[in-house]
Design a protein around this motif. Structure first.
Motif, mmCIF file in Angstrom:
data_model
loop_
_atom_site.group_PDB
_atom_site.id
_atom_site.type_symbol
_atom_site.label_atom_id
_atom_site.label_comp_id
_atom_site.label_asym_id
_atom_site.label_seq_id
_atom_site.Cartn_x
_atom_site.Cartn_y
_atom_site.Cartn_z
ATOM 1 N N GLY A 45 -3.034 -18.243 6.119
ATOM 2 C CA GLY A 45 -3.260 -19.307 5.155
ATOM 3 C C GLY A 45 -3.681 -20.601 5.818
ATOM 4 N N PHE A 46 -3.083 -20.908 6.970
ATOM 5 C CA PHE A 46 -3.451 -22.129 7.689
ATOM 6 C C PHE A 46 -4.779 -21.957 8.421
ATOM 7 C CE2 PHE A 46 1.091 -22.971 7.171
ATOM 8 C CZ PHE A 46 1.055 -24.306 6.777
ATOM 9 N N SER A 47 -4.953 -20.829 9.108
ATOM 10 C CA SER A 47 -6.209 -20.574 9.817
ATOM 11 C C SER A 47 -6.235 -19.129 10.291
ATOM 12 C CB SER A 47 -6.361 -21.508 11.013
ATOM 13 O OG SER A 47 -7.510 -21.147 11.777
ATOM 14 N N PRO A 48 -7.363 -18.415 10.126
ATOM 15 C CA PRO A 48 -7.449 -17.041 10.636
ATOM 16 C C PRO A 48 -7.233 -16.954 12.144
ATOM 17 C CG PRO A 48 -9.265 -17.509 9.126
ATOM 18 C CD PRO A 48 -8.572 -18.806 9.384
ATOM 19 N N ARG A 49 -7.485 -18.035 12.857
ATOM 20 C CA ARG A 49 -7.319 -18.039 14.308
ATOM 21 C C ARG A 49 -5.865 -17.922 14.737
ATOM 22 N NH1 ARG A 49 -11.769 -19.755 17.263
ATOM 23 N NH2 ARG A 49 -13.537 -20.510 16.024
ATOM 24 N N LEU A 50 -4.931 -18.156 13.823
ATOM 25 C CA LEU A 50 -3.514 -18.124 14.167
ATOM 26 C C LEU A 50 -2.907 -16.732 14.089
ATOM 27 C CD1 LEU A 50 -2.256 -21.343 12.328
ATOM 28 C CD2 LEU A 50 -2.840 -21.073 14.741
ATOM 29 N N LEU A 51 -3.642 -15.750 13.572
ATOM 30 C CA LEU A 51 -3.076 -14.408 13.403
ATOM 31 C C LEU A 51 -2.587 -13.771 14.704
ATOM 32 C CD1 LEU A 51 -5.291 -12.736 10.649
ATOM 33 C CD2 LEU A 51 -2.847 -13.209 10.580
ATOM 34 N N PRO A 52 -3.195 -14.025 15.873
ATOM 35 C CA PRO A 52 -2.629 -13.450 17.106
ATOM 36 C C PRO A 52 -1.169 -13.820 17.348
ATOM 37 C CG PRO A 52 -4.859 -14.206 17.517
ATOM 38 C CD PRO A 52 -4.505 -14.653 16.122
ATOM 39 N N ILE A 53 -0.690 -14.907 16.763
ATOM 40 C CA ILE A 53 0.732 -15.250 16.907
ATOM 41 C C ILE A 53 1.595 -14.161 16.282
ATOM 42 C CG2 ILE A 53 2.517 -16.908 16.253
ATOM 43 C CD1 ILE A 53 0.425 -19.095 16.353
ATOM 44 N N ALA A 54 1.180 -13.648 15.128
ATOM 45 C CA ALA A 54 1.923 -12.559 14.481
ATOM 46 C C ALA A 54 1.894 -11.305 15.352
ATOM 47 C CB ALA A 54 1.336 -12.267 13.103
ATOM 48 N N THR A 55 0.763 -11.035 15.986
ATOM 49 C CA THR A 55 0.680 -9.890 16.889
ATOM 50 C C THR A 55 1.654 -10.049 18.050
ATOM 51 O OG1 THR A 55 -1.669 -9.612 16.331
ATOM 52 C CG2 THR A 55 -0.883 -8.529 18.338
ATOM 53 N N ALA A 56 1.747 -11.257 18.601
ATOM 54 C CA ALA A 56 2.674 -11.508 19.707
ATOM 55 C C ALA A 56 4.121 -11.314 19.258
ATOM 56 C CB ALA A 56 2.466 -12.921 20.243
ATOM 57 N N VAL A 57 4.440 -11.728 18.031
ATOM 58 C CA VAL A 57 5.805 -11.571 17.519
ATOM 59 C C VAL A 57 6.156 -10.089 17.394
ATOM 60 C CG1 VAL A 57 7.288 -11.906 15.499
ATOM 61 C CG2 VAL A 57 5.868 -13.782 16.340
ATOM 62 N N VAL A 58 5.235 -9.291 16.863
ATOM 63 C CA VAL A 58 5.501 -7.856 16.711
ATOM 64 C C VAL A 58 5.649 -7.186 18.079
ATOM 65 C CG1 VAL A 58 4.526 -5.670 15.908
ATOM 66 C CG2 VAL A 58 4.375 -7.700 14.466
ATOM 67 N N ARG A 91 -4.973 -22.214 -0.281
ATOM 68 C CA ARG A 91 -5.609 -22.939 -1.389
ATOM 69 C C ARG A 91 -6.169 -24.280 -0.929
ATOM 70 N NH1 ARG A 91 -4.170 -26.630 -5.402
ATOM 71 N NH2 ARG A 91 -2.059 -26.865 -4.568
ATOM 72 N N ARG A 92 -5.549 -24.874 0.087
ATOM 73 C CA ARG A 92 -5.939 -26.211 0.524
ATOM 74 C C ARG A 92 -7.038 -26.215 1.586
ATOM 75 N NH1 ARG A 92 -2.383 -30.360 -0.745
ATOM 76 N NH2 ARG A 92 -0.539 -29.730 -1.919
ATOM 77 N N VAL A 146 9.214 -16.795 1.107
ATOM 78 C CA VAL A 146 8.913 -18.197 1.428
ATOM 79 C C VAL A 146 7.673 -18.289 2.311
ATOM 80 C CG1 VAL A 146 9.751 -20.236 2.657
ATOM 81 C CG2 VAL A 146 11.290 -18.978 1.140
ATOM 82 N N LEU A 147 7.597 -17.428 3.323
ATOM 83 C CA LEU A 147 6.432 -17.437 4.210
ATOM 84 C C LEU A 147 5.146 -17.115 3.435
ATOM 85 C CD1 LEU A 147 7.894 -15.644 7.356
ATOM 86 C CD2 LEU A 147 7.171 -18.031 7.196
ATOM 87 N N ALA A 148 5.233 -16.131 2.539
ATOM 88 C CA ALA A 148 4.055 -15.781 1.745
ATOM 89 C C ALA A 148 3.635 -16.940 0.845
ATOM 90 C CB ALA A 148 4.336 -14.531 0.913
ATOM 91 N N ALA A 149 4.617 -17.620 0.239
ATOM 92 C CA ALA A 149 4.295 -18.764 -0.626
ATOM 93 C C ALA A 149 3.647 -19.889 0.176
ATOM 94 C CB ALA A 149 5.572 -19.263 -1.307
ATOM 95 N N VAL A 150 4.152 -20.137 1.378
ATOM 96 C CA VAL A 150 3.554 -21.162 2.237
ATOM 97 C C VAL A 150 2.112 -20.791 2.579
ATOM 98 C CG1 VAL A 150 3.648 -22.206 4.546
ATOM 99 C CG2 VAL A 150 5.749 -21.949 3.203
ATOM 100 N N GLY A 151 1.887 -19.509 2.880
ATOM 101 C CA GLY A 151 0.538 -19.061 3.193
ATOM 102 C C GLY A 151 -0.421 -19.222 2.031
#
Length: 552
Positions: A472-485, A545-546, A535-540
């Motif tokens: 939601g904030f930026s597609p470039r941030l998705l690798p952070i989720a990969t690192a968490v997993v 939207r913004r 909550v995370l999904a709602a934030v996304g």
């Protein structure tokens, strides 16, 4: 007028005054590719190489003495080794850290190298054509084979770097030099084979996703073939030798070293690359050898809202993951009886790893259930990345030009991903329970493992919510989720044994999930995980939207 009519058109090559040929511009394209992958490629190499010292450190922590390492003798024999690691050379008398690592864990380095090559080749060949960038480049002084050759050189350099990283890690722990070199070259050779596979698959379809899926299917199919061969014979059989896995594993590093199997990898790699060049001559730029099926003139009646559209886009991937995880569940569940029998009298570290409470069967099945949770979390990440591709490739923009809002569009994808993740986990665990029950004779395991899948679902939903928030904030941030997993998967198996701080263990979404089957189910952590996911999904959704769309 006659002078104009008689004039011959000049090509960019002729007007430039420079010699041209099929490989013209290869060097410049190679530099451009390295510029684009200046972070991605080193991350792959370092990520693969760093796990060598990690595993050796873990071994020394788990088995600080030769006596505890020898305790593995019951495990390091029989068909289970063939299923998990390969032929298992060096696992008998004289078992050491080096032979244990080579026999059981090198195969996972090979898989990582193969994935690196599949993604690298697809990114610099088919994706470039699919997005139209290749056509712009070819309009300049660039030969027909320049892009293919530059990608090939880049893949070769990447595999050489992986080879050096693995070699350095082994030598750092005083492994014999000759065997270390054999292992490292085997990993690099395996990567080059699948670089060749990816080159050929990139010629088949005009879509990168399909080409990568075909290459991934080859990787998975040959793994199953290898496992079948290695489980049925001590040194593997003809089924094993039909796969690239055997060509690297049958070098018998540190035991009975031989280099000639790697010659098969070299020959096959060259043959596949030559075939890819020949196939590229038989198709137009941007097209595939297999013509795309013409779509319907109008959408199906049921595709009337964002959720239905998301389901239509994800259904192919969902079907593939259902098949793969159900088969994996059936296979791993069938190992319960013999595997637990092998550990029945085991004490110490290995007994702790696979025991939850007084019942080793439930402890082992909980370990397998965690593996399924991690696998489904990977699916969730890939599904959100598919949403990212819809935006970056410009396909989301026409949809959002209608009455569909940005939040509704993203919410449809996230909802489908969340529901599919729950279904995948439950089906995989139920399949595992079915064969585990058949293996042990305890048919109550079917219900217990099905419930375990439901209990593990909130942790996966946290990953879905995290990916949604980052996207939601930026597609470039998705690798952070990969690192968490990735970190959470390692922490699940080695975190407590390596005495990681509680603050680090808390990063894992499934750290607080009840260890079922084996422990009582408590609702509080499951409710908290579900709330965090929402909550995370709602934030996304709010962040999406913004922000503006990012398209190529």
């Amino acid at each position: 007028m006659s002078a104009v009519v008689g004039a011959r058109p000049t090509s960019p090559q002729a007007s430039s005054g420079r010699p041209s040929g099929p490989f013209t511009g290869t060097g410049k394209l190679l530099r451009f590719m390295f510029r684009r992958d200046r972070i991605r490629l080193p991350a792959w190499v370092i990520g693969i190489g760093i796990f060598v010292p990690y595993f050796f450190t873990a071994f020394e922590t788990l088995f600080p003495s030769e006596a505890e390492l020898a305790e593995l003798s019951a495990f390091t024999s029989g068909p289970m080794v063939g299923l998990l690691g390969g032929p298992g050379y060096g696992l008998g008398e004289g078992l050491s850290y080096v032979t244990f690592f080579t026999a059981l864990y090198v195969i996972y380095f090979m898989l990582a190298a193969a994935l690196m090559n599949i993604l690298l080749v697809s990114r610099h060949t088919r994706v470039e054509e699919q997005t139209g960038r290749a056509e712009l480049i070819r309009a300049n002084v660039v030969g027909r084979y320049a892009a293919l050759t530059a990608t090939l050189i880049m893949a070769a350099i990447g595999n050489a770097a992986v080879t050096l990283a693995v070699l350095g890690g082994l030598l750092a722990f005083d492994a014999p030099a000759s065997g270390s070199l054999l292992v490292a070259v085997g990993v690099g050779a395996f990567g080059m084979v699948f670089a060749g596979v990816a080159f050929v698959c990139a010629q088949v379809s005009e879509y990168s996703r399909v080409g990568s899926a075909i290459a991934g299917a080859v990787l998975g199919g040959t793994y199953v073939l290898r496992a079948t061969g290695d489980m049925s014979s001590e040194h593997g059989n003809v089924l094993s030798w039909l796969t690239p896995y055997a060509w690297s594993q049958q070098t018998r590093a540190f035991v009975d070293e031989r280099w000639w199997p790697l010659g098969i990898s070299a020959v096959v790699s060259i043959a596949l690359i030559v075939l890819a060049y020949r196939l590229s001559d038989r198709r137009d730029l941007g097209a595939g050898l297999r013509a795309s099926r013409r779509g319907r003139a109008s959408a199906a009646p049921w595709v009337t809202n964002p959720i239905a559209l998301a389901l239509r886009l994800h259904r192919g991937g969902i079907r593939g993951w259902v098949l793969g995880l159900v088969v994996a569940g059936l296979v791993y569940g069938s190992t319960t009886g013999p595997f637990v029998d092998s550990f029945a009298d085991m004490t110490g570290t290995m007994g702790e790893m696979f025991t939850t409470g007084p019942d080793p069967v439930l402890g082992y099945l909980n370990t397998l259930m965690v593996m399924m949770v991690i696998a489904v979390a990977v699916y969730a990440l890939l599904a959100v990345m598919r949403v990212r591709a819809e935006e970056l490739d410009g396909r989301a923009e026409p949809v959002l030009a209608t009455a569909v809002s940005k939040q509704a569009w993203l919410a449809g994808h996230i909802l489908v991903t969340a529901v599919a993740s729950i279904v995948l986990l439950v089906l995989a665990c139920a399949a595992m329970g079915l064969t585990a029950a058949s293996s042990t004779g305890d048919w109550s395991l079917v219900g217990e493992l099905t419930v375990a899948g439901l209990v593990g679902a909130p942790a996966v939903l946290v990953i879905v919510g995290l990916a949604c928030a980052l996207y939601g904030f930026s597609p470039r941030l998705l690798p952070i989720a990969t690192a968490v997993v990735t970190f959470s998967g390692l922490a699940a198996f080695f975190g407590e044994l390596l005495e990681l701080p509680e603050a680090l263990l808390a990063i894992s979404p499934w750290h607080y999930t009840p260890a079922v089957p084996g422990e009582a189910i408590t609702a509080a952590p499951l409710l908290v995980q579900t709330l965090v996911a929402l909550v995370l999904a709602a934030v996304g959704l709010l962040a999406f939207r913004r922000r503006d769309l990012v398209t190529t």
